[in-house]
Design an enzyme around this catalytic site. Sequence first.
Site, PDB file in Angstrom:
ATOM      1  N   GLU A 140       1.071  -1.182  -0.086  1.00 49.98           N
ATOM      2  CA  GLU A 140      -0.119   0.036  -0.036  1.00 49.98           C
ATOM      3  C   GLU A 140       0.893   1.405  -0.050  1.00 49.98           C
ATOM      4  O   GLU A 140       0.176   2.466  -0.011  1.00 49.98           O
ATOM      5  CB  GLU A 140      -1.052  -0.045   1.340  1.00 49.98           C
ATOM      6  CG  GLU A 140      -2.367  -0.680   0.982  1.00 49.98           C
ATOM      7  CD  GLU A 140      -3.084  -0.816   2.045  1.00 49.98           C
ATOM      8  OE1 GLU A 140      -4.406  -0.789   1.732  1.00 49.98           O
ATOM      9  OE2 GLU A 140      -2.857   0.012   3.491  1.00 49.98           O
ATOM     10  N   GLU A 220     -11.374 -21.341   5.823  1.00 47.65           N
ATOM     11  CA  GLU A 220     -10.827 -22.492   5.626  1.00 47.65           C
ATOM     12  C   GLU A 220      -9.315 -22.537   6.139  1.00 47.65           C
ATOM     13  O   GLU A 220      -8.541 -23.506   5.919  1.00 47.65           O
ATOM     14  CB  GLU A 220     -10.783 -22.987   4.046  1.00 47.65           C
ATOM     15  CG  GLU A 220     -12.058 -23.036   3.371  1.00 47.65           C
ATOM     16  CD  GLU A 220     -13.182 -23.710   4.091  1.00 47.65           C
ATOM     17  OE1 GLU A 220     -12.756 -24.930   4.526  1.00 47.65           O
ATOM     18  OE2 GLU A 220     -14.069 -23.445   4.182  1.00 47.65           O
ATOM     19  N   ASP A 250      -4.852  -9.058   7.893  1.00 53.13           N
ATOM     20  CA  ASP A 250      -3.735  -8.098   8.794  1.00 53.13           C
ATOM     21  C   ASP A 250      -3.608  -8.760  10.028  1.00 53.13           C
ATOM     22  O   ASP A 250      -2.275  -8.583  10.545  1.00 53.13           O
ATOM     23  CB  ASP A 250      -4.109  -6.827   8.707  1.00 53.13           C
ATOM     24  CG  ASP A 250      -4.211  -6.040   7.378  1.00 53.13           C
ATOM     25  OD1 ASP A 250      -3.592  -6.543   6.541  1.00 53.13           O
ATOM     26  OD2 ASP A 250      -5.184  -5.089   7.325  1.00 53.13           O
TER      27      ASP A 250
HETATM   28  P1  ATP Z   1      -8.854  -9.171   4.731  1.00 49.85           P
HETATM   29  O1  ATP Z   1      -8.661  -8.535   3.135  1.00 49.85           O
HETATM   30  O2  ATP Z   1     -10.316  -9.041   4.928  1.00 49.85           O
HETATM   31  O3  ATP Z   1      -8.371  -8.260   5.690  1.00 49.85           O
HETATM   32  P2  ATP Z   1      -7.947 -11.409   3.663  1.00 49.85           P
HETATM   33  O4  ATP Z   1      -8.399 -11.803   2.353  1.00 49.85           O
HETATM   34  O5  ATP Z   1      -6.296 -10.969   3.433  1.00 49.85           O
HETATM   35  O6  ATP Z   1      -8.415 -10.660   4.615  1.00 49.85           O
HETATM   36  P3  ATP Z   1      -8.429 -13.959   4.561  1.00 49.85           P
HETATM   37  O7  ATP Z   1      -7.745 -15.239   3.780  1.00 49.85           O
HETATM   38  O8  ATP Z   1      -9.815 -13.749   4.153  1.00 49.85           O
HETATM   39  O9  ATP Z   1      -7.511 -12.799   4.487  1.00 49.85           O
HETATM   40  O10 ATP Z   1      -8.337 -14.380   6.112  1.00 49.85           O
HETATM   41  C1  ATP Z   1      -7.158 -14.461   6.892  1.00 49.85           C
HETATM   42  C2  ATP Z   1      -7.613 -15.441   8.041  1.00 49.85           C
HETATM   43  O11 ATP Z   1      -8.605 -14.799   8.748  1.00 49.85           O
HETATM   44  C3  ATP Z   1      -7.958 -16.863   7.489  1.00 49.85           C
HETATM   45  O12 ATP Z   1      -6.457 -17.570   7.526  1.00 49.85           O
HETATM   46  C4  ATP Z   1      -8.707 -17.212   9.113  1.00 49.85           C
HETATM   47  O13 ATP Z   1      -7.717 -17.408   9.755  1.00 49.85           O
HETATM   48  C5  ATP Z   1      -9.427 -15.809   9.356  1.00 49.85           C
HETATM   49  N1  ATP Z   1     -10.623 -15.818   8.921  1.00 49.85           N
HETATM   50  C6  ATP Z   1     -11.269 -14.970   7.855  1.00 49.85           C
HETATM   51  N2  ATP Z   1     -12.645 -15.200   7.511  1.00 49.85           N
HETATM   52  C7  ATP Z   1     -12.638 -16.085   8.616  1.00 49.85           C
HETATM   53  C8  ATP Z   1     -13.987 -16.772   8.580  1.00 49.85           C
HETATM   54  N3  ATP Z   1     -15.021 -16.326   7.918  1.00 49.85           N
HETATM   55  N4  ATP Z   1     -14.184 -17.628   9.662  1.00 49.85           N
HETATM   56  C9  ATP Z   1     -13.165 -17.993  10.405  1.00 49.85           C
HETATM   57  N5  ATP Z   1     -11.900 -17.450  10.025  1.00 49.85           N
HETATM   58  C10 ATP Z   1     -11.822 -16.591   9.228  1.00 49.85           C
END
Ligand code: ATP
Length: 303
Positions: A140, A220, A250
Amino acid sequence: MSQIVVIGSCGVDFTTYAPRLPKPGETLIGSKFTTSYGGKGANQCVAAAKLGGKTSMICRLGNDQWGDKYRDNLEQVGVDTTYVKITPNVTTGIAQISVAESGENQIVIVPGANNCLSKEDVKNSADLITNAEVLIGQLETPYETTLEAFKLGKGIKLLNAAPARSDIKEILPYCSILCVNEPEASLITNTEFDMKNAVAILKQLLDTGCESVIITLGPEGAVYMSRIDQQPIHVFSERVNAIDTTGAGDAFVGALATYLVTYKDKPMHQIIGAACQVATMSVTKEGTQTSYPRKFDAFKKEY
Ligand code: ATP
């Protein structure tokens, strides 16, 4: 000296909630307005600090009413702000977010001071960067600045390659850990991510030159592979009722950094499991930095 050094962005999120999104030229009456601290860099630093990590932030804020407030916000959770620079003639980074009842949103980001983070800032904080046990960067703030910092870092270099972009080949060989979500993994490898091709994508990402890769998978959990043994590991997240997933990625990155420096003897699947637990806890509460948990025993559970 801090164990965890984050170079990256800070932003203030102004969020309005309304029945629907306005059409061009239309004025709508909304139901709620919130102001919150965000920006991937600061979110990750705050997540690490709240869990007890000794952190420093290298960033730029504007000389408007938000610059000093943001620095105070970082200091309140114990982040060292020696290299948080208030920059003249520029505004603090902001995001103007509109959320409809349907959950649909519209976002305008003005990077402001974040775009001023320069190689000069890296030079000025060179001592801090070279001594960091974990150096964290994202995308960013100017890429050339993050690249310069990663060339200098001697500890674990953790790149969260977000927001997604594909022209980051030069930095990848400097990364100890590349952490991405599914869309970011797809963009870098030019292959649609799917659990069926997760191993192939992990290998493709390792081929870019980084030492190890984590792909976070939302509910997941996360998958991991290191260059040393090339054995894929899938760590699952607990099933929860997600209320607000903003900044979950984050929370994961910040927690990962704290656990890497605090629990050097733990195997990687346990460190990732604990980081997943923190990120999962954050999605059960509204807000971003305010949803991140304080220090707790994340290793009571088996991962
Ligand atoms: P963001 O952009 O919202 O910060 P991201 O896309 O970078 O998120 P994600 O892969 O969605 O990251 O999520 C990161 C971690 O957060 C996952 O590995 C999981 O541990 C947790 N997490 C996210 N969504 C969920 C959910 N619906 N239920 C349980 N754990 C979640």
